[in-house]
Design a protein around this motif. Structure first.
Motif, PDB file in Angstrom:
ATOM      1  N   ASN A  62      57.081  58.878  37.200  1.00  0.00           N
ATOM      2  CA  ASN A  62      56.508  57.700  36.657  1.00  0.00           C
ATOM      3  C   ASN A  62      54.308  57.449  38.424  1.00  0.00           C
ATOM      4  OD1 ASN A  62      56.579  54.633  35.898  1.00  0.00           O
ATOM      5  ND2 ASN A  62      56.545  54.453  38.184  1.00  0.00           N
ATOM      6  N   LEU A  63      54.701  58.026  38.954  1.00  0.00           N
ATOM      7  CA  LEU A  63      53.355  57.698  39.352  1.00  0.00           C
ATOM      8  C   LEU A  63      52.447  58.292  39.163  1.00  0.00           C
ATOM      9  CD1 LEU A  63      51.985  57.377  42.458  1.00  0.00           C
ATOM     10  CD2 LEU A  63      52.828  59.249  42.969  1.00  0.00           C
ATOM     11  N   GLU A  64      52.499  59.520  38.236  1.00  0.00           N
ATOM     12  CA  GLU A  64      51.517  59.601  37.228  1.00  0.00           C
ATOM     13  C   GLU A  64      50.515  58.970  36.385  1.00  0.00           C
ATOM     14  OE1 GLU A  64      52.973  63.541  35.123  1.00  0.00           O
ATOM     15  OE2 GLU A  64      53.447  64.658  36.810  1.00  0.00           O
ATOM     16  N   LYS A  65      51.677  57.874  35.520  1.00  0.00           N
ATOM     17  CA  LYS A  65      50.628  57.614  35.161  1.00  0.00           C
ATOM     18  C   LYS A  65      49.713  56.476  35.826  1.00  0.00           C
ATOM     19  CE  LYS A  65      54.640  55.688  33.664  1.00  0.00           C
ATOM     20  NZ  LYS A  65      55.902  54.789  33.233  1.00  0.00           N
ATOM     21  N   HIS A  66      50.147  56.167  36.521  1.00  0.00           N
ATOM     22  CA  HIS A  66      49.193  54.826  37.799  1.00  0.00           C
ATOM     23  C   HIS A  66      48.070  55.883  38.477  1.00  0.00           C
ATOM     24  CE1 HIS A  66      52.472  51.664  37.597  1.00  0.00           C
ATOM     25  NE2 HIS A  66      53.293  52.635  37.836  1.00  0.00           N
ATOM     26  N   MET A  67      48.354  57.260  38.735  1.00  0.00           N
ATOM     27  CA  MET A  67      47.455  58.142  39.418  1.00  0.00           C
ATOM     28  C   MET A  67      45.908  58.032  38.145  1.00  0.00           C
ATOM     29  SD  MET A  67      47.054  59.501  42.677  1.00  0.00           S
ATOM     30  CE  MET A  67      47.247  59.996  42.767  1.00  0.00           C
ATOM     31  N   SER A  68      46.633  58.456  36.474  1.00  0.00           N
ATOM     32  CA  SER A  68      45.311  58.348  35.275  1.00  0.00           C
ATOM     33  C   SER A  68      46.163  56.985  34.880  1.00  0.00           C
ATOM     34  CB  SER A  68      46.082  59.795  35.158  1.00  0.00           C
ATOM     35  OG  SER A  68      45.019  61.010  36.180  1.00  0.00           O
ATOM     36  N   PRO A  69      45.528  56.338  34.592  1.00  0.00           N
ATOM     37  CA  PRO A  69      46.119  54.653  33.917  1.00  0.00           C
ATOM     38  C   PRO A  69      45.713  55.482  32.020  1.00  0.00           C
ATOM     39  CG  PRO A  69      44.533  53.851  34.924  1.00  0.00           C
ATOM     40  CD  PRO A  69      45.036  55.117  36.124  1.00  0.00           C
ATOM     41  N   ARG A  70      44.620  56.327  32.380  1.00  0.00           N
ATOM     42  CA  ARG A  70      44.132  56.115  30.845  1.00  0.00           C
ATOM     43  C   ARG A  70      43.282  57.365  30.982  1.00  0.00           C
ATOM     44  NH1 ARG A  70      40.750  50.104  28.826  1.00  0.00           N
ATOM     45  NH2 ARG A  70      42.360  49.741  28.604  1.00  0.00           N
ATOM     46  N   PRO A  71      42.787  58.284  30.053  1.00  0.00           N
ATOM     47  CA  PRO A  71      42.472  59.183  30.010  1.00  0.00           C
ATOM     48  C   PRO A  71      40.878  59.117  30.258  1.00  0.00           C
ATOM     49  CG  PRO A  71      43.039  58.794  28.060  1.00  0.00           C
ATOM     50  CD  PRO A  71      43.453  57.678  28.614  1.00  0.00           C
ATOM     51  N   GLY A  72      40.658  59.809  31.567  1.00  0.00           N
ATOM     52  CA  GLY A  72      39.335  60.130  32.531  1.00  0.00           C
ATOM     53  C   GLY A  72      39.358  59.298  33.089  1.00  0.00           C
ATOM     54  N   VAL A  73      40.602  58.552  33.451  1.00  0.00           N
ATOM     55  CA  VAL A  73      40.244  57.011  34.327  1.00  0.00           C
ATOM     56  C   VAL A  73      41.529  57.845  35.598  1.00  0.00           C
ATOM     57  CG1 VAL A  73      40.445  54.904  35.744  1.00  0.00           C
ATOM     58  CG2 VAL A  73      39.927  55.352  32.806  1.00  0.00           C
ATOM     59  N   ASP A  74      40.492  58.121  36.767  1.00  0.00           N
ATOM     60  CA  ASP A  74      41.471  58.338  38.201  1.00  0.00           C
ATOM     61  C   ASP A  74      41.375  56.866  38.878  1.00  0.00           C
ATOM     62  OD1 ASP A  74      41.836  60.758  37.337  1.00  0.00           O
ATOM     63  OD2 ASP A  74      39.666  61.562  38.161  1.00  0.00           O
ATOM     64  N   TRP A  75      42.778  55.958  39.438  1.00  0.00           N
ATOM     65  CA  TRP A  75      43.079  55.836  40.739  1.00  0.00           C
ATOM     66  C   TRP A  75      43.394  56.339  41.367  1.00  0.00           C
ATOM     67  CZ3 TRP A  75      41.542  51.078  38.299  1.00  0.00           C
ATOM     68  CH2 TRP A  75      42.502  50.036  39.031  1.00  0.00           C
ATOM     69  N   PRO A  76      43.161  54.784  42.586  1.00  0.00           N
ATOM     70  CA  PRO A  76      43.141  55.225  43.788  1.00  0.00           C
ATOM     71  C   PRO A  76      44.127  56.145  44.389  1.00  0.00           C
ATOM     72  CG  PRO A  76      41.093  53.348  43.881  1.00  0.00           C
ATOM     73  CD  PRO A  76      41.748  53.543  42.527  1.00  0.00           C
ATOM     74  N   SER A  77      44.369  57.073  45.444  1.00  0.00           N
ATOM     75  CA  SER A  77      46.248  57.269  44.882  1.00  0.00           C
ATOM     76  C   SER A  77      47.104  56.278  46.153  1.00  0.00           C
ATOM     77  CB  SER A  77      46.160  58.493  45.934  1.00  0.00           C
ATOM     78  OG  SER A  77      45.657  58.860  47.490  1.00  0.00           O
ATOM     79  N   ALA A  78      46.431  55.461  47.064  1.00  0.00           N
ATOM     80  CA  ALA A  78      47.575  54.633  48.382  1.00  0.00           C
ATOM     81  C   ALA A  78      47.365  53.352  46.651  1.00  0.00           C
ATOM     82  CB  ALA A  78      45.668  54.223  49.576  1.00  0.00           C
ATOM     83  N   SER A  79      46.942  53.383  46.149  1.00  0.00           N
ATOM     84  CA  SER A  79      46.833  51.687  45.205  1.00  0.00           C
ATOM     85  C   SER A  79      48.007  52.297  44.620  1.00  0.00           C
ATOM     86  CB  SER A  79      46.024  51.623  44.614  1.00  0.00           C
ATOM     87  OG  SER A  79      46.291  50.270  43.577  1.00  0.00           O
TER      88      SER A  79
END
Length: 381
Positions: A62-79
């Protein structure tokens, strides 16, 4: 947190039975479990809701979808970790094994690049006390990737690592014995053209032949030397199960056939299937349905896999089917049995002396509604 909490007028679900009763939580553990209502003034009335052990999740990406919420989007890992943790605890999960994939079969994927950031973010949040569920690490080793063994050895000594699984997602065997399903799944998921798909298949088959057996043996040996729990993945044949049992694995993740599930269960491996498989009514890969394994009495553990809220919902559905799983046995598939399989003997059921990891839930029109969650007697949701 009060020194003692008394929860009464609840439908208590232990590993053996369910009853209207009272729980006393003291010093982070269950200090009393009894039938009937408490009359002491400080007792909290649960209104007839269920009190169940906090859920144990052994395999979620489940964490992976929050790391990359959309194709090409990298989200801050702590958040990403804190958002993932909030979803986990809201699903009633008090101990979660975050599955980090080593070796990415996606030709456009970022799993390998994200791996260090994910691990560091989980460890930092745990150390700082920012997570509400307790997080452990599950290393999922894609055996046919050339770099899997070296990356595994870099990560395996991390103190949060407690479970390792070995898998081979190359076409023509295990999860994807049906090559048409393989093509459908990967062309749809990764938007590959027919030519790209052919090249992808050729590469995956060649890598499997070159690396899988060697990587499997080396990883198993390293895990035994460290006392880590081991899981097979997608066993399909009796030969696969005999190999897994011979390697001393304790969990059989997602066996794809009834034959493999029965043999795994008979060999002492705990058979783990996806909770979404129960909720949706079958496998998205066209393999054996989890409900079918339950009807044969060989389903031991449920995992939410990619959808945290499916875990309790699936257990409740399991208990309502014609399969020999009453509510205590069904709830044990998401609490007691996964705890034991992972070597966590201090939690997983409502019993005096164990950790007071607990959830309060009611069922409305067939839907599980989680109202409160406690971890070591501290309310976290």
């Amino acid at each position: 947190m009060p020194a003692e909490q008394i929860l009464t007028n609840a439908r208590v679900v232990t590993a053996e039975r369910e009853f209207i009763g009272t729980l006393v939580l003291r010093d982070g553990v269950f200090s009393d479990v009894e039938e009937g209502h408490s009359r002491v003034p400080q007792a909290v009335d649960m209104g007839g809701d269920y009190l169940m052990p906090g859920l144990i999740e052994l395999h979620t990406d489940n964490l992976e979808k929050h790391m990359s919420p959309r194709p090409g989007v990298d989200w801050p890992s702590a958040s990403a970790v804190l958002t993932h943790d909030a979803q986990i605890v809201a699903a009633g999960i008090t101990t979660v094994f975050d599955a980090l994939a080593i070796g990415d079969v996606n030709p456009r994927g970022k799993r390998m690049q994200q791996l260090p950031a994910m691990l560091d973010a989980i460890a930092s949040a745990e150390a700082a006390g920012h997570t509400r569920a307790e997080h452990r690490l599950h290393l999922r080793c894609e055996l046919c990737h050339p770099d899997t063994l070296s990356v595994f050895r870099d990560l395996v000594e991390h103190p949060l690592v407690q479970l390792v699984s070995v898998m081979d997602h190359s076409p023509g065997q295990r999860q994807f014995a049906n090559e048409a399903k393989y093509r459908e799944y990967y062309m749809g998921k990764y938007h590959l053209s027919p030519a790209e798909m052919e090249a992808f298949i050729t590469e995956q088959v060649a890598n499997s032949q070159a690396f899988s057996d060697r990587h499997r043996r080396a990883i198993v040996e390293d895990c035994h030397s460290r006392g880590l729990a081991l899981a097979s993945h997608d066993d399909a044949t009796l030969a696969h199960v005999q190999e897994s049992a011979g390697f001393g694995m304790s969990i059989a993740e997602f066996p794809t056939t009834l034959e493999a599930a029965k043999a795994s269960h008979a060999a002492g491996l705990k058979v783990l299937m996806g909770a979404p498989n129960i909720v949706r009514g079958g496998s998205h890969s066209g393999n054996i349905a989890a409900a079918e394994l339950a009807r044969h009495g060989v389903l031991d553990i449920l995992s939410s896999d990619y959808y945290p809220a499916s875990l309790l919902q699936a257990a409740l559905l399991l208990a309502g089917q014609d399969n020999g799983y009453d509510l205590p046995r069904a709830i044990a598939t998401v609490s007691q049995v996964p705890a034991q399989a992972a070597g966590l003997n201090d939690r997983g059921e409502i019993r005096v002396g164990l950790r007071a990891d607990l959830l309060q839930a009611r069922v409305h029109e067939g839907q599980a509604v989680i109202r409160q969650v406690w971890r070591q007697a501290k309310r976290v949701f």
